[in-house]
Write an enzyme that holds these catalytic residues in place. Structure first.
Site, PDB file in Angstrom:
ATOM      1  N   CYS A   1     -12.222  -1.126  -5.382  1.00  7.07           N
ATOM      2  CA  CYS A   1     -12.812  -1.861  -6.498  1.00  7.07           C
ATOM      3  C   CYS A   1     -14.334  -1.806  -6.433  1.00  7.07           C
ATOM      4  O   CYS A   1     -14.933  -2.015  -5.392  1.00  7.07           O
ATOM      5  CB  CYS A   1     -12.401  -3.316  -6.577  1.00  7.07           C
ATOM      6  SG  CYS A   1     -10.658  -3.554  -6.841  1.00  7.07           S
TER       7      CYS A   1
ATOM      8  N   LYS B   1      -5.882  16.433   4.331  1.00  7.52           N
ATOM      9  CA  LYS B   1      -6.685  16.893   3.177  1.00  7.52           C
ATOM     10  C   LYS B   1      -5.777  17.409   2.082  1.00  7.52           C
ATOM     11  O   LYS B   1      -5.945  17.092   0.911  1.00  7.52           O
ATOM     12  CB  LYS B   1      -7.662  18.014   3.573  1.00  7.52           C
ATOM     13  CG  LYS B   1      -8.886  17.645   4.344  1.00  7.52           C
ATOM     14  CD  LYS B   1      -9.895  16.820   3.609  1.00  7.52           C
ATOM     15  CE  LYS B   1      -9.619  15.362   3.631  1.00  7.52           C
ATOM     16  NZ  LYS B   1      -9.980  14.506   4.668  1.00  7.52           N
TER      17      LYS B   1
ATOM     18  N   HIS C   1      10.596  20.676  18.706  1.00  8.97           N
ATOM     19  CA  HIS C   1      11.374  19.436  18.846  1.00  8.97           C
ATOM     20  C   HIS C   1      11.654  18.790  17.497  1.00  8.97           C
ATOM     21  O   HIS C   1      11.876  17.582  17.428  1.00  8.97           O
ATOM     22  CB  HIS C   1      10.635  18.468  19.765  1.00  8.97           C
ATOM     23  CG  HIS C   1      10.426  19.008  21.143  1.00  8.97           C
ATOM     24  ND1 HIS C   1      11.464  19.266  22.011  1.00  8.97           N
ATOM     25  CD2 HIS C   1       9.297  19.401  21.783  1.00  8.97           C
ATOM     26  CE1 HIS C   1      10.981  19.768  23.137  1.00  8.97           C
ATOM     27  NE2 HIS C   1       9.665  19.874  23.023  1.00  8.97           N
TER      28      HIS C   1
ATOM     29  N   TRP D   1      -9.028  -0.841  -8.244  1.00 13.68           N
ATOM     30  CA  TRP D   1      -7.982  -0.202  -7.456  1.00 13.68           C
ATOM     31  C   TRP D   1      -6.938  -1.288  -7.259  1.00 13.68           C
ATOM     32  O   TRP D   1      -7.154  -2.261  -6.546  1.00 13.68           O
ATOM     33  CB  TRP D   1      -8.530   0.264  -6.117  1.00 13.68           C
ATOM     34  CG  TRP D   1      -7.573   1.065  -5.291  1.00 13.68           C
ATOM     35  CD1 TRP D   1      -7.358   2.412  -5.356  1.00 13.68           C
ATOM     36  CD2 TRP D   1      -6.700   0.580  -4.254  1.00 13.68           C
ATOM     37  NE1 TRP D   1      -6.406   2.790  -4.436  1.00 13.68           N
ATOM     38  CE2 TRP D   1      -5.985   1.685  -3.746  1.00 13.68           C
ATOM     39  CE3 TRP D   1      -6.449  -0.672  -3.712  1.00 13.68           C
ATOM     40  CZ2 TRP D   1      -5.055   1.579  -2.729  1.00 13.68           C
ATOM     41  CZ3 TRP D   1      -5.515  -0.792  -2.697  1.00 13.68           C
ATOM     42  CH2 TRP D   1      -4.824   0.332  -2.214  1.00 13.68           C
TER      43      TRP D   1
ATOM     44  N   ARG E   1     -14.533   4.110  -5.616  1.00 13.39           N
ATOM     45  CA  ARG E   1     -13.948   2.941  -4.957  1.00 13.39           C
ATOM     46  C   ARG E   1     -12.613   2.532  -5.589  1.00 13.39           C
ATOM     47  O   ARG E   1     -11.911   1.676  -5.051  1.00 13.39           O
ATOM     48  CB  ARG E   1     -14.907   1.757  -5.040  1.00 13.39           C
ATOM     49  CG  ARG E   1     -16.259   2.026  -4.438  1.00 13.39           C
ATOM     50  CD  ARG E   1     -17.119   0.804  -4.544  1.00 13.39           C
ATOM     51  NE  ARG E   1     -16.620  -0.260  -3.707  1.00 13.39           N
ATOM     52  CZ  ARG E   1     -16.924  -0.439  -2.439  1.00 13.39           C
ATOM     53  NH1 ARG E   1     -17.759   0.395  -1.851  1.00 13.39           N
ATOM     54  NH2 ARG E   1     -16.418  -1.427  -1.742  1.00 13.39           N
TER      55      ARG E   1
ATOM     56  N   GLU F   1      -5.823  16.704  10.336  1.00 11.77           N
ATOM     57  CA  GLU F   1      -6.826  16.545   9.275  1.00 11.77           C
ATOM     58  C   GLU F   1      -6.587  17.560   8.150  1.00 11.77           C
ATOM     59  O   GLU F   1      -6.710  17.226   6.967  1.00 11.77           O
ATOM     60  CB  GLU F   1      -8.234  16.693   9.883  1.00 11.77           C
ATOM     61  CG  GLU F   1      -9.387  16.623   8.898  1.00 11.77           C
ATOM     62  CD  GLU F   1      -9.488  15.345   8.093  1.00 11.77           C
ATOM     63  OE1 GLU F   1      -8.774  14.372   8.384  1.00 11.77           O
ATOM     64  OE2 GLU F   1     -10.269  15.328   7.121  1.00 11.77           O
TER      65      GLU F   1
ATOM     66  N   LYS G   1     -11.862   5.435  -1.850  1.00 14.17           N
ATOM     67  CA  LYS G   1     -12.691   5.921  -0.745  1.00 14.17           C
ATOM     68  C   LYS G   1     -12.896   4.849   0.313  1.00 14.17           C
ATOM     69  O   LYS G   1     -12.923   5.128   1.501  1.00 14.17           O
ATOM     70  CB  LYS G   1     -14.046   6.367  -1.295  1.00 14.17           C
ATOM     71  CG  LYS G   1     -14.990   6.852  -0.233  1.00 14.17           C
ATOM     72  CD  LYS G   1     -15.442   8.247  -0.493  1.00 14.17           C
ATOM     73  CE  LYS G   1     -16.061   8.900   0.693  1.00 14.17           C
ATOM     74  NZ  LYS G   1     -15.112   9.724   1.432  1.00 14.17           N
TER      75      LYS G   1
ATOM     76  N   ASN H   1     -13.411  -8.088  -5.897  1.00 11.81           N
ATOM     77  CA  ASN H   1     -12.910  -7.065  -4.992  1.00 11.81           C
ATOM     78  C   ASN H   1     -12.358  -7.800  -3.776  1.00 11.81           C
ATOM     79  O   ASN H   1     -13.047  -8.641  -3.212  1.00 11.81           O
ATOM     80  CB  ASN H   1     -14.071  -6.139  -4.596  1.00 11.81           C
ATOM     81  CG  ASN H   1     -13.690  -5.144  -3.521  1.00 11.81           C
ATOM     82  OD1 ASN H   1     -12.519  -4.886  -3.288  1.00 11.81           O
ATOM     83  ND2 ASN H   1     -14.688  -4.583  -2.863  1.00 11.81           N
ATOM     84  N   GLY H   2     -11.116  -7.525  -3.387  1.00 15.48           N
ATOM     85  CA  GLY H   2     -10.518  -8.212  -2.244  1.00 15.48           C
ATOM     86  C   GLY H   2      -9.164  -8.764  -2.623  1.00 15.48           C
ATOM     87  O   GLY H   2      -8.584  -8.377  -3.643  1.00 15.48           O
TER      88      GLY H   2
ATOM     89  N   GLU I   1      -3.676  14.570   0.424  1.00  7.38           N
ATOM     90  CA  GLU I   1      -4.513  13.642  -0.354  1.00  7.38           C
ATOM     91  C   GLU I   1      -4.844  14.185  -1.739  1.00  7.38           C
ATOM     92  O   GLU I   1      -4.796  13.458  -2.717  1.00  7.38           O
ATOM     93  CB  GLU I   1      -5.859  13.413   0.373  1.00  7.38           C
ATOM     94  CG  GLU I   1      -5.833  12.400   1.470  1.00  7.38           C
ATOM     95  CD  GLU I   1      -7.199  12.230   2.135  1.00  7.38           C
ATOM     96  OE1 GLU I   1      -7.549  11.100   2.453  1.00  7.38           O
ATOM     97  OE2 GLU I   1      -7.926  13.234   2.350  1.00  7.38           O
TER      98      GLU I   1
HETATM   99  C1  G6P Z   1      -9.739   5.828   3.001  1.00  8.70           C
HETATM  100  C2  G6P Z   1     -10.334   7.132   2.541  1.00  8.70           C
HETATM  101  C3  G6P Z   1     -10.324   8.140   3.685  1.00  8.70           C
HETATM  102  C4  G6P Z   1     -11.025   7.573   4.901  1.00  8.70           C
HETATM  103  C5  G6P Z   1     -10.425   6.223   5.317  1.00  8.70           C
HETATM  104  C6  G6P Z   1     -11.275   5.533   6.373  1.00  8.70           C
HETATM  105  O1  G6P Z   1      -8.372   5.977   3.204  1.00  8.70           O
HETATM  106  O2  G6P Z   1      -9.624   7.637   1.433  1.00  8.70           O
HETATM  107  O3  G6P Z   1     -10.978   9.319   3.274  1.00  8.70           O
HETATM  108  O4  G6P Z   1     -10.922   8.464   5.967  1.00  8.70           O
HETATM  109  O5  G6P Z   1     -10.371   5.349   4.186  1.00  8.70           O
HETATM  110  O6  G6P Z   1     -12.518   5.216   5.808  1.00  8.70           O
HETATM  111  P1  G6P Z   1     -13.834   4.965   6.612  1.00  8.70           P
HETATM  112  O7  G6P Z   1     -14.871   4.665   5.588  1.00  8.70           O
HETATM  113  O8  G6P Z   1     -13.564   3.782   7.511  1.00  8.70           O
HETATM  114  O9  G6P Z   1     -14.147   6.171   7.414  1.00  8.70           O
END
Ligand code: G6P
Length: 611
Positions: free
Chosen positions: A2, A488, A507, A74, A27, A484, A606, A100-101, A491
Site C-alpha cells: 500500500c 525470479k 530424492h 495491496w 507497493r 533465486e 515490493k 497501510n497495515g 514471480e
Molecule cells: C517482497 C518482494 C521481494 C523481496 C521480499 C523481501 O516479497 O516482492 O522481492 O525479496 O519482499 O523484501 P526486503 O525489502 O525485506 O528485501
C-alpha cells in the site's frame, strides 16, 4: 505494501497525488483512490485497477483543491474492488482516511460501532478505524484528538493519513509498524510511504517513528506521540535523484535494474575494498567490531530474495571466516521462540528496510539481548534505524517488484563483511584476502560482459516460454542461486519453478523430469564441477532439457546440454554474483514473451509491511 501520499499547500493537489501514487505503485497496485477537500466539501474517487484507471475516472476539473490524500492498495482484508479501495470515509462523509497495515481488532471495533448505529460499506479493516475516529470526534470535538483517542484502541499496524472537511487546513498522519515520512516544502507539506512519491517536490524529509503522530498544515508541521507529548524531529535530506526512479529509456524497471548492475555493484564497493591491505572498510560496523570478533554465532534473517542472499552469506562466512552461521526466514524466526544468546550477532537483510517480519525478528532478537546489524538498501528505513550498526548496500532505488540489483549488491556487501571478519579473526591469509579484493573489483567488468550479449538468452527464452514447469539446480554456493533463479521466474512469469540442490534431485524432483521439463543447471568451473556434470547426465538420461550456466565451452557439458550460457569465471565465493545475472535475464525475457506485467506481477508487492 500500500502506498500513501498526501499534500497540503497552495497548489492543485490532484496531479501531485496521482504522480506520487504512480511512483508508489510498486507497493501495491490492485486499486487506487483519492480524497480532495474543495470548498468545504469532501470529494472522493476510487477505482479498482492501476492508478492509470483512477486517473481516467477522476474528473480532474471538479477535483481541484489544495489539500488531499491518495492511496494505492495491496489488498489484505476484502477483495480488490471500488468499494474496498481507499480512502474510506466516515458515515457523515466528513472524514476520509487512507491506511497501510492491518487493524487486527477491527471486528470487535466494528461490532461495537454497529451497535451504536454506524453502517459499514466495505469488507476492510480500515473502515472500522475511520468510523471509530468519527465516533471519537463526537467526544473530543477536534480531529487530532479524535485520531489519537481512536489509535489508542487499535491493535495492529498502521500508517495513516486523515482529512476532514470540517477542518480543511490540516492532514493528520500517524504511524505504527508501517513506514511514513513527512515532506517539508516551501509553504507546503507532504506525507508519503516513501520519498519516491514526493522527490520531485521536496528532498527535505522527516521520518515518523512508531507511536508518533504528525499534524500538517500549509505553513508548518507538528509531531507528537499518540499520548500527546511533543517531539522535535530532525529533517533529513534525501540524496537520490529523480532519474534513478524513472525508466530511463528501458521498457521495464526490471530490465533497467538488471542492466545497472555493473554500476550498482561498483557503488556497493566504493571506498570499501582495501586492495593493498587485503581487507574491507565498513564504517557502519566500526562500533561493533569487538562484538563481531567475539560472536559465537551469526544468525541471518530475511525474507524472499534477501533470504537467498543470506543463504549465500552463510556459505561465505562459514568457508572464509569460520564462524557458525544460521539462516532463517524472518517470518519463522520470530514465532518459534528462538534460543538467542548475548554472544549472537544477527544480520537482518532487507532491501526496503521495512519488511514487517524482518523488523519483528530484529526486535525479538534485540529483546533477547543479541546484537542486531542491518544490511539495507533504503537509507533511513526502519530496520536501518533500529539496528545497532550495519552496512547500506547503495544499490539505488529498486522499483521492479522482482529484486535484481539489490540481490547482487547484498551479495557484494556480504562478501565485504566476510572479508572483514575473516581478516579480523585471522581465518584467511593476506594472500587469499588480496585475491578476493582483486576479484571483487573485477566483478563489474565480468557482469558487463554478460549484459552486452543478451540475444542468446532471449532466444532460449523464446524456446521455453510456454513451459509449465522449470527446475533450477545448483550446488554449494550456487544452490541459493538456483533458488533465486526459480523465484525470479515464478514471480514474474507465473511458471511453476523449483530450485534444488543438484544432488538432492534424485530424492524427488527427478520424478518430474521428462522431455517437457527444462532444467537450468548452474555449473561453474569450481570444486563441484565434476559432480554437477553427473547431475546433468542424470537429467539427460530422462530426456530433460538442460540449460547450463558455464564458464567456458567445455566439450563435456556442450555435448550434454541443450543450451549453454557462458559467464566469466571468478573465485568460488563470488561466483553467485555472476551466475545469477543470466537467470535474471532468462526470467525477464520469458515473462515479457508471455505478455506478463514484469514490473508489477500479480498479487505481489515490493515492500511487505504486513505479516
Ligand atoms: C517482497 C518482494 C521481494 C523481496 C521480499 C523481501 O516479497 O516482492 O522481492 O525479496 O519482499 O523484501 P526486503 O525489502 O525485506 O528485501
Amino acid at each position: 505494501m500500500c502506498g500513501i501520499v498526501g499534500y497540503i499547500g497552495s497548489k492543485n493537489a490532484l496531479p501531485m497525488l496521482l504522480d506520487g501514487l504512480k511512483r508508489l505503485e510498486y507497493r501495491g497496485y490492485d486499486s487506487a483512490g483519492v480524497a480532495i477537500l474543495r470548498d468545504g466539501k469532501m470529494l472522493v474517487q476510487k477505482k479498482v485497477g492501476k492508478v492509470s484507471e483512477l486517473e481516467k475516472n477522476v474528473p480532474q476539473k471538479d477535483f481541484e483543491g489544495t489539500i488531499g490524500i491518495g492511496h494505492t492498495r495491496w489488498a489484505t482484508h476484502g477483495e480488490p474492488s471500488d468499494i474496498n479501495s481507499h480512502p474510506h470515509t466516515s458515515n457523515d462523509g466528513t472524514i476520509s482516511m487512507i491506511h497501510n497495515g492491518i487493524i487486527e481488532n477491527y471486528q470487535a471495533i466494528k461490532t461495537k460501532l454497529e451497535k451504536l448505529g454506524y453502517k459499514f460499506k466495505s469488507a476492510t479493516d480500515t473502515e472500522a478505524l475511520v468510523i471509530l475516529i468519527e465516533e471519537m470526534k463526537k467526544v473530543s470535538g477536534d480531529l487530532e484528538t479524535a485520531v489519537r483517542l481512536a489509535l489508542r484502541q487499535v491493535e495492529g499496524t498502521y500508517g495513516i493519513a486523515v482529512v476532514s472537511s470540517q477542518e480543511p487546513d490540516k492532514i493528520i498522519a500517524a504511524r505504527k509498524g508501517s513506514p511514513l515520512i513527512i515532506g517539508v516544502g516551501d509553504d507546503e507539506h507532504f506525507v508519503a510511504s516513501d520519498a519516491a512519491a514526493i522527490i520531485p517536490y521536496t528532498r527535505q524529509v522527516v521520518y515518523l517513528e512508531d507511536g508518533e503522530i504528525a499534524v500538517l498544515s500549509r505553513q508548518k508541521f507538528e509531531t507528537k506521540t499518540i499520548d500527546n507529548v511533543g517531539k522535535v524531529k530532525q529533517i533529513h535530506e534525501v540524496t537520490f535523484d529523480i532519474e534513478e526512479i524513472e525508466k530511463g529509456g528501458f521498457d521495464h524497471f526490471m530490465l533497467k535494474e538488471i542492466m545497472e548492475q555493473p554500476e550498482t555493484i561498483r557503488n556497493s564497493m566504493r571506498g570499501r575494498v582495501l586492495l593493498e591491505d587485503g581487507n574491507a572498510k565498513l564504517s557502519g560496523l566500526n562500533d561493533v567490531m569487538l562484538l563481531l570478533e567475539n560472536a559465537q554465532r551469526i544468525i541471518i534473517t530475511a525474507c524472499g530474495t534477501s533470504w537467498h542472499a543470506g543463504l549465500v552469506g552463510e556459505y561465505m562466512l562459514e568457508q572464509y571466516a569460520k564462524v557458525p552461521v544460521e539462516v532463517e526466514y524472518a517470518s519463522e524466526f520470530r514465532y518459534r521462540n528462538p534460543i538467542i544468546k548475548p554472544t549472537d550477532v544477527l544480520f537482518l537483510i532487507s532491501q526496503s528496510g521495512e519488511t514487517a517480519d524482518t523488523l519483528a525478528a530484529l526486535r525479538e532478537a534485540k529483546k533477547k539481548g543479541a546484537s542486531v546489524l542491518g544490511v539495507c538498501n533504503v537509507v533511513g528505513s526502519t530496520i536501518a534505524r533500529e539496528s545497532q550498526g550495519g552496512v547500506y548496500i547503495h544499490a539505488g532505488p529498486e522499483i521492479g517488484v522482482a529484486s535484481t540489483k539489490a540481490f547482487t549488491s547484498q551479495l557484494v556487501v556480504l562478501s565485504l563483511v566476510t572479508l572483514l571478519i575473516s581478516r579480523q579473526r585471522n581465518a584467511i591469509s593476506v594472500e587469499t584476502a588480496k585475491i578476493m579484493c582483486k576479484e571483487m573489483l573485477d566483478l563489474p567488468n565480468k557482469i558487463q560482459k554478460i549484459l552486452e550479449e543478451t540475444s542468446h538468452i532471449e532466444s532460449i527464452a523464446e524456446e521455453f516460454k510456454d513451459s509449465n514447469n522449470f527446475l533450477y539446480l545448483g550446488r554449494g554456493l550456487n544452490f541459493p542461486v538456483a533458488l533465486e533463479g526459480a523465484l525470479k521466474l515464478k514471480e514474474i512469469s507465473y511458471i511453476h519453478a523449483e530450485g534444488y540442490p543438484a544432488a538432492e534431485m534424485k530424492h524427488g524432483p527427478i520424478a518430474l523430469i521428462d522431455e517437457n521439463m527444462p532444467v537450468v543447471v548452474i555449473a561453474p568451473k569450481d570444486s563441484t564441477y565434476d559432480k554437477i556434470i553427473s547431475n546433468i547426465q542424470e537429467v539427460k538420461a530422462r530426456k530433460g532439457k538442460v540449460i547450463a550456466i558455464v564458464n567456458d565451452d567445455d566439450p563435456r557439458i556442450k555435448s550434454l546440454a541443450d543450451h549453454i550460457i557462458i559467464v566469466p569465471q571468478t573465485i568460488d565465493i563470488l561466483s553467485p554474483i555472476v551466475n545469477v545475472i543470466p537467470l535474471q535475464l532468462l526470467a525477464y525475457y520469458i515473462a515479457v514473451k508471455r505478455g506478463c506485467n514484469v514490473d508489477q506481477p500479480r498479487n505481489l508487492a515490493k515492500s511487505v509491511t504486513v505479516e
